[in-house]
Design a protein around this motif. Sequence first.
Motif, short mmCIF file in Angstrom:
data_model
loop_
_atom_site.label_atom_id
_atom_site.label_comp_id
_atom_site.label_asym_id
_atom_site.label_seq_id
_atom_site.Cartn_x
_atom_site.Cartn_y
_atom_site.Cartn_z
N PHE A 12 32.62 7.02 43.50
CA PHE A 12 32.51 8.36 44.06
C PHE A 12 33.50 8.56 45.21
O PHE A 12 34.20 9.58 45.29
CB PHE A 12 31.08 8.61 44.56
CG PHE A 12 30.91 9.93 45.26
CD1 PHE A 12 30.88 11.12 44.54
CD2 PHE A 12 30.80 9.99 46.64
CE1 PHE A 12 30.73 12.34 45.18
CE2 PHE A 12 30.65 11.21 47.30
CZ PHE A 12 30.62 12.38 46.56
N VAL A 13 33.59 7.57 46.10
CA VAL A 13 34.51 7.66 47.22
C VAL A 13 35.95 7.73 46.72
O VAL A 13 36.76 8.52 47.21
CB VAL A 13 34.34 6.45 48.17
CG1 VAL A 13 35.46 6.40 49.21
CG2 VAL A 13 32.98 6.51 48.85
N PHE A 14 36.27 6.89 45.73
CA PHE A 14 37.62 6.90 45.15
C PHE A 14 37.94 8.27 44.57
O PHE A 14 39.03 8.80 44.76
CB PHE A 14 37.72 5.83 44.06
CG PHE A 14 39.05 5.79 43.37
CD1 PHE A 14 40.14 5.20 43.97
CD2 PHE A 14 39.21 6.36 42.11
CE1 PHE A 14 41.39 5.17 43.33
CE2 PHE A 14 40.45 6.34 41.46
CZ PHE A 14 41.52 5.75 42.09
N TYR A 15 36.96 8.84 43.85
CA TYR A 15 37.14 10.17 43.25
C TYR A 15 37.40 11.23 44.32
O TYR A 15 38.32 12.05 44.19
CB TYR A 15 35.90 10.53 42.43
CG TYR A 15 35.89 11.97 41.95
CD1 TYR A 15 36.59 12.35 40.82
CD2 TYR A 15 35.18 12.95 42.65
CE1 TYR A 15 36.59 13.67 40.38
CE2 TYR A 15 35.17 14.27 42.23
CZ TYR A 15 35.88 14.62 41.09
OH TYR A 15 35.88 15.93 40.67
N VAL A 16 36.61 11.20 45.39
CA VAL A 16 36.75 12.18 46.47
C VAL A 16 38.12 12.06 47.13
O VAL A 16 38.79 13.07 47.39
CB VAL A 16 35.63 12.01 47.52
CG1 VAL A 16 35.90 12.87 48.75
CG2 VAL A 16 34.28 12.37 46.91
N ILE A 17 38.56 10.83 47.39
CA ILE A 17 39.87 10.61 48.02
C ILE A 17 41.00 11.11 47.12
O ILE A 17 41.91 11.81 47.57
CB ILE A 17 40.07 9.11 48.35
CG1 ILE A 17 39.10 8.67 49.44
CG2 ILE A 17 41.51 8.85 48.78
CD1 ILE A 17 39.10 7.19 49.71
N GLN A 18 40.93 10.75 45.83
CA GLN A 18 41.96 11.18 44.88
C GLN A 18 41.99 12.70 44.75
O GLN A 18 43.05 13.31 44.67
CB GLN A 18 41.71 10.54 43.51
CG GLN A 18 41.91 9.04 43.46
CD GLN A 18 43.37 8.67 43.69
OE1 GLN A 18 43.73 8.16 44.74
NE2 GLN A 18 44.20 8.91 42.71
N LYS A 19 40.80 13.30 44.73
CA LYS A 19 40.69 14.76 44.60
C LYS A 19 41.31 15.45 45.81
O LYS A 19 42.06 16.43 45.66
CB LYS A 19 39.22 15.15 44.47
CG LYS A 19 38.96 16.65 44.33
CD LYS A 19 37.49 16.90 44.07
CE LYS A 19 37.19 18.39 43.95
NZ LYS A 19 37.31 19.08 45.25
N LYS A 20 41.03 14.94 47.01
CA LYS A 20 41.59 15.54 48.22
C LYS A 20 43.10 15.41 48.26
O LYS A 20 43.81 16.35 48.64
CB LYS A 20 40.97 14.89 49.46
CG LYS A 20 39.53 15.33 49.73
CD LYS A 20 39.02 14.74 51.03
CE LYS A 20 37.61 15.25 51.33
NZ LYS A 20 37.09 14.68 52.61
N GLN A 21 43.61 14.26 47.85
CA GLN A 21 45.05 14.05 47.82
C GLN A 21 45.70 14.99 46.80
O GLN A 21 46.77 15.57 47.06
CB GLN A 21 45.36 12.60 47.49
CG GLN A 21 45.01 11.62 48.60
CD GLN A 21 45.28 10.18 48.22
OE1 GLN A 21 45.47 9.85 47.05
NE2 GLN A 21 45.29 9.29 49.21
N TYR A 22 45.07 15.13 45.65
CA TYR A 22 45.58 16.00 44.59
C TYR A 22 45.65 17.44 45.06
O TYR A 22 46.63 18.16 44.79
CB TYR A 22 44.70 15.88 43.35
CG TYR A 22 44.93 16.94 42.31
CD1 TYR A 22 46.08 16.94 41.52
CD2 TYR A 22 44.00 17.95 42.11
CE1 TYR A 22 46.29 17.92 40.56
CE2 TYR A 22 44.20 18.94 41.16
CZ TYR A 22 45.35 18.91 40.39
OH TYR A 22 45.56 19.89 39.44
N GLU A 23 44.61 17.88 45.77
CA GLU A 23 44.54 19.28 46.20
C GLU A 23 45.55 19.62 47.30
O GLU A 23 45.69 20.78 47.67
CB GLU A 23 43.11 19.61 46.64
CG GLU A 23 42.14 19.66 45.47
CD GLU A 23 40.70 19.85 45.88
OE1 GLU A 23 40.41 19.77 47.10
OE2 GLU A 23 39.86 20.07 44.99
N LYS A 24 46.26 18.62 47.80
CA LYS A 24 47.34 18.85 48.76
C LYS A 24 48.70 18.96 48.08
O LYS A 24 49.70 19.25 48.75
CB LYS A 24 47.37 17.71 49.79
CG LYS A 24 46.16 17.65 50.70
CD LYS A 24 46.27 16.44 51.64
CE LYS A 24 45.03 16.34 52.53
NZ LYS A 24 45.10 15.14 53.41
#
Length: 240
Positions: A12-24
């Motif tokens: 879940f943490v990995f997903y959240v980090i990847q998602k935040k990076q992607y949205e930038k």
Amino acid sequence: MILLLIAVFAVFVFYVIQKKQYEKTEYYTQTKTPYFQMIFDKGRLGEFYTYKNLKTLKGYKKYLFNLYLPKANGETTELDVVLLHESGIYVFESKNYSGWIFGSETQQYWTQTLPSGKGKSQKKRFFNPIIQNKVHLKWLQNFLADQTLPFYSYIVFSERCTLKDITLTSKKHHVVKRYDLLSAVRQNANSAGKILSSEKIDVLYKKLYPLTQADKAAKMLHVENIQKKQQANNNKSKRT
């Protein structure tokens, strides 16, 4: 149970980090494609990885994704990724395929060979991506109406495939795997030199950007036209 909970939390943490990076990224800002949808859509994922592999390219540049260019017959043609760079305009056709790939510049269809178990293989045909990108280049040049602009055509395949037998004859098109893309574009940029000013790139971007924001109806019509053509080609093949 505790180990399972830790594993789930880590995912879940990995997903959240990847998602935040992607949205930038510029890809998300322009396409508004949600992260979850992008990672499970092979076509979108290929486009994103094409962009991601080019991010460290030096020089003034801007990206455009999913351009719906108008054609003379009222239909549209969709360009996956366009890079406006000081060395010129790069048009990328992304093919996020696996397996062995065979084809030549002039063949109408290329072949993808996939293993199907027990030492057997399955062959699939797909439309020649070079011809596909020629169409993209034609209508992009027509839309921009500037004969001084330098254009470059790149067909980008996944790392999961093997470019088994690809024959190029005109030297006008490049067929590469994604991990070779940056070096190929960098080599071309170094050879071409600085041709477009930052001001010119900004003008081109402003002209092309609205074409990346096609509404849902326009996208559906585009898909319907493609499906009709594919059906017509299938019917023609059956008759011959």
